[in-house]
Enzyme design. Sequence first.
Site, PDB file in Angstrom:
ATOM      1  N   SER A  71       0.735  -1.318  -0.075  1.00  0.00           N
ATOM      2  CA  SER A  71       0.099  -0.111  -0.008  1.00  0.00           C
ATOM      3  C   SER A  71       0.935   1.103   0.214  1.00  0.00           C
ATOM      4  CB  SER A  71      -0.995  -0.021   1.282  1.00  0.00           C
ATOM      5  OG  SER A  71      -2.034   0.803   0.936  1.00  0.00           O
ATOM      6  N   ASP A 218      -5.918  -3.874  -2.682  1.00  0.00           N
ATOM      7  CA  ASP A 218      -4.685  -3.130  -1.593  1.00  0.00           C
ATOM      8  C   ASP A 218      -4.007  -4.559  -1.060  1.00  0.00           C
ATOM      9  OD1 ASP A 218      -3.521  -2.630   0.956  1.00  0.00           O
ATOM     10  OD2 ASP A 218      -4.240  -0.645   0.342  1.00  0.00           O
TER      11      ASP A 218
END
Length: 335
Positions: A71, A218
């Site tokens: 991320s 993610d």
Amino acid sequence: MKKIIYYLAAVLLLQSVISSAVASTPLNAYKRRLKVGLVLGGGGAKGAAHTGVLQAIEKSGIPIDFISGTSIGSIVGGLYACGYHATDIEKLFRSQQWKSLLYDREMDYKSKPLKKVGGITYFFGYPVGKKNKDEVGDRGFGASRGDKVVELIDSITNLHDSINFDALPIPFRCVAVDMKTMSEVVISSGKLSTAMRASMAIPGAFKPVKMGDSTLVDGGVLNNLPVDVCRAMGADVIIAIDLTQNKHERVKREIKARKTLTGRVYQWLRARPDIVKYNENRANCDIYINPDLKGFEATSFVPGKIDMMIQRGVEAGEAALSELKKLKKKVMKGK
């Protein structure tokens, strides 16, 4: 003439002695320094703290050989792998118009997570329900397209083509998750900005990224602190920067295969494999740095808060500086 003969004889004798010594020296007598891996965890705006910690790592002089990130950790880690320094990335955090950068609206679904189209119910753009038990949409929905993030990374790195991430100044990996199979995907090649964008595609917040046959979101869904990824790259020792504030213990449960997206999400909620892996990775690093970011959120992209989070990172890095210097000595001593 005799002098020349004596000289040549001496040289030959010296070469013979050196060759004999080298041949008789065990291979393990030649030590190499340890390889160092840097792991950067996810946490949205809290990633500003990464830059503060990186300043202490640079001050310690410890070399970095591999980087893995998830991320926002993939964004900071990818730029660092390209050769940017901590202060460069810090300036980037301070100078961005974050609201404009992150919230380029995805209009097709008008920010509605549940929508019915042609008799099919979609959840964040993925078909759900009994009619669609064997199908998962490739498109997905996100409040933001994320196009501006890709454009920014492209402009900073000037890397517009697919590359092998081992070719970067520091070899790099980032983590995403394939929503079709709910499996972890470690990205080691391709267009760098696309890989970083996939790693930060928070479900519902950012549109998923289509890469090959995978629909990526993610990496924090399964692996928010990818220590294991960095170990697999060849790191002997690991420095991990973790942005997570609330730690959870979780009993490891069996993960069962599910055909539908709904079933896979349910199984994920039941087993929480992300927490299991997070705790395993947290225990498997040599230096663990966890800046105090209580009171800040992943969405705290506000100039004043970013300044404070960078400072919290600086403080955490300074607190770990003596430990980093000790590790450097161990690294340089080799094995």
